[in-house]
Design an enzyme around this catalytic site. Structure first.
Site, short mmCIF file in Angstrom:
data_model
loop_
_atom_site.label_atom_id
_atom_site.label_comp_id
_atom_site.label_asym_id
_atom_site.label_seq_id
_atom_site.Cartn_x
_atom_site.Cartn_y
_atom_site.Cartn_z
N HIS A 100 21.79 45.23 46.66
CA HIS A 100 21.96 46.00 47.46
C HIS A 100 21.36 45.74 48.97
O HIS A 100 22.26 45.95 49.84
CB HIS A 100 20.93 47.26 47.06
N ASP B 96 14.80 46.66 52.20
CA ASP B 96 15.58 46.83 50.97
C ASP B 96 15.22 46.02 49.89
O ASP B 96 13.88 45.94 49.39
CB ASP B 96 16.94 46.34 51.55
N SER C 258 23.70 54.70 52.25
CA SER C 258 23.20 53.30 52.54
C SER C 258 24.11 52.57 53.25
O SER C 258 23.68 51.86 54.23
CB SER C 258 22.96 52.44 51.15
#
Ligand SMILES: [Ca+2]
Length: 399
Positions: free
Chosen positions: A126, A69, A292
């Protein structure tokens, strides 16, 4: 980053940033207040994680999850006990590849963007959000817990603000090989792109051969990924070790942007307005929306299963998670089993299976013990051959 109008060939993390709501200054709230903000954990169409924990046996810390990620901020108070640690590097010499795995000072994973193992950077938030959904483990009574609190997160950074689509793909492939080489049990991939990559497919095949489960986002492009022209990789590689995950909202309805596919999206999970950890620079917590987040819930469930039953192979774990999903009318025709994730149901089903197995297997006789044992494959998932590859045009990120 992933915003409207981005080229369809971009390789992106798949959270839709235009739904982002920053949650500043909530850290002083009590743990229960924070948990109540996470409908994904405790809501009517959430995964019922706290109820599952009361029935669960096994240590999440025994499971290693590679999060490929934007990096993970392990200085976050809810994540500081959830980092995978490469012990040989931790106790080794700075500037040396102490465990001879090809990477210098890779204590918590590796940052393929900055080409350093020293610090896990997350400029975006994120990856820290994903890590929190999987493994947050607040121990001070004030923070959040993830689906499998304290699972060990191996941070493999492939994405950053200046990374091109081609580079993101290159770093992804390296990260998959790192995860294989360094003992990950699960890979969480909350990203993807439109184009088939031979290198990425080969890496995923190697992960399959190594027995690693890959949980991948179905993507946020409002598309039917059953159609050849809409495939979204790596979720669409069709390998036996990949679970493709779509997103639902707090009412159990598919998130509008979430891709779907009655043949190729395996299960749905919470993916709208999900409350989780973010980088300490952004204020500790934020809400994000996308497949996600849904992916991370499924990864957490898989970690719980592996913590309780470490010998269960990826195919059985995948089957257990999908088959114990809650049938949901609104998902009919959109997800292969018309089901959404229930961590409680996963744990209860696991318990029943283990009880049945214990009763059903008689003690081996002395003669039987002498016989050479053998194992029969339990793989029940169709191993699709890859579709005819498209030309390997590496994606380019248009920002
Ligand atoms: Ca090393």
């Amino acid at each position: 980053m992933a915003t409207k109008g981005v080229s369809r060939i971009a390789r992106l993390v798949v959270t839709l940033m235009f739904f982002t709501t920053s949650m500043q200054d909530v850290y002083s709230s009590t743990a229960s207040k924070l948990m109540s903000k996470s409908w994904g954990l405790v809501g009517a169409f959430g995964v019922d994680a706290p109820k599952a924990w009361s029935k669960h046996r096994g240590a999440c810390s025994s499971v290693t999850v590679a999060v490929i990620d934007t990096g993970v901020d392990f200085s976050h108070p809810d994540l500081k006990n959830s980092a995978w640690v490469n012990k040989k590097e931790l106790s080794g010499k700075s500037g040396q590849d102490d465990d001879a795995n090809g990477y210098i000072d890779d204590v918590y994973g590796y940052d393929f963007v900055e080409k350093t193992g020293k610090v896990s950077v997350d400029e975006h938030g994120h990856g820290t959000h994903i890590a929190g959904i999987i493994a947050a483990n607040s121990t001070n009574g004030k923070g959040l817990k993830g689906v499998c609190p304290g699972a060990k997160i191996m941070s493999l950074r492939y994405h950053g603000p200046k990374v091109s689509g081609a580079q993101a793909l290159e770093y992804t492939v390296k990260a998959i090989h790192y995860a294989i080489k360094n003992g990950a049990n699960i890979i969480n991939y909350s990203g993807g792109g439109r184009y088939y990559s031979g290198e990425e497919f080969a890496a995923m095949k190697a992960a399959e051969a190594a027995g690693i489960l890959v949980v991948a986002a179905a993507g946020n492009e409002t598309s039917n990924v059953d159609k050849q022209e809409n495939r979204y990789y790596p979720a669409s590689y069709g390998l036996s070790n990949i679970i493709s995950v779509g997103g639902i909202d707090a009412k159990g309805i598919k998130v509008r942007s979430s891709n779907w596919g009655s043949q190729s999206v395996d299960i749905a999970a919470p993916g709208k307005d999900i409350f989780s950890t973010t980088t300490t620079k952004k204020g500790l917590y934020e809400m994000l929306t996308g497949t996600s987040q849904a992916t991370a819930f499924v990864t957490g469930a898989a970690a719980l299963v592996m913590a309780e039953d470490p010998k269960m192979g990826y195919a059985k774990v995948k089957e257990l998670i999908i088959e114990s999903g809650v049938k949901t009318k609104s998902l009919s025709g959109l997800v292969r089993t018309s089901s959404r994730l229930s961590v409680l149901s996963v744990v209860e089903t696991l318990k029943k299976q283990n009880t049945v197995v214990k009763r059903a297997v008689p003690k081996p006789t002395r003669a039987a013990k002498k016989k050479k044992s053998y194992e029969r494959s339990t793989a029940t998932w169709q191993n699709h051959s890859p579709r005819r590859p498209k030309p390997q045009i590496h994606p380019v990120l248009n920002q």
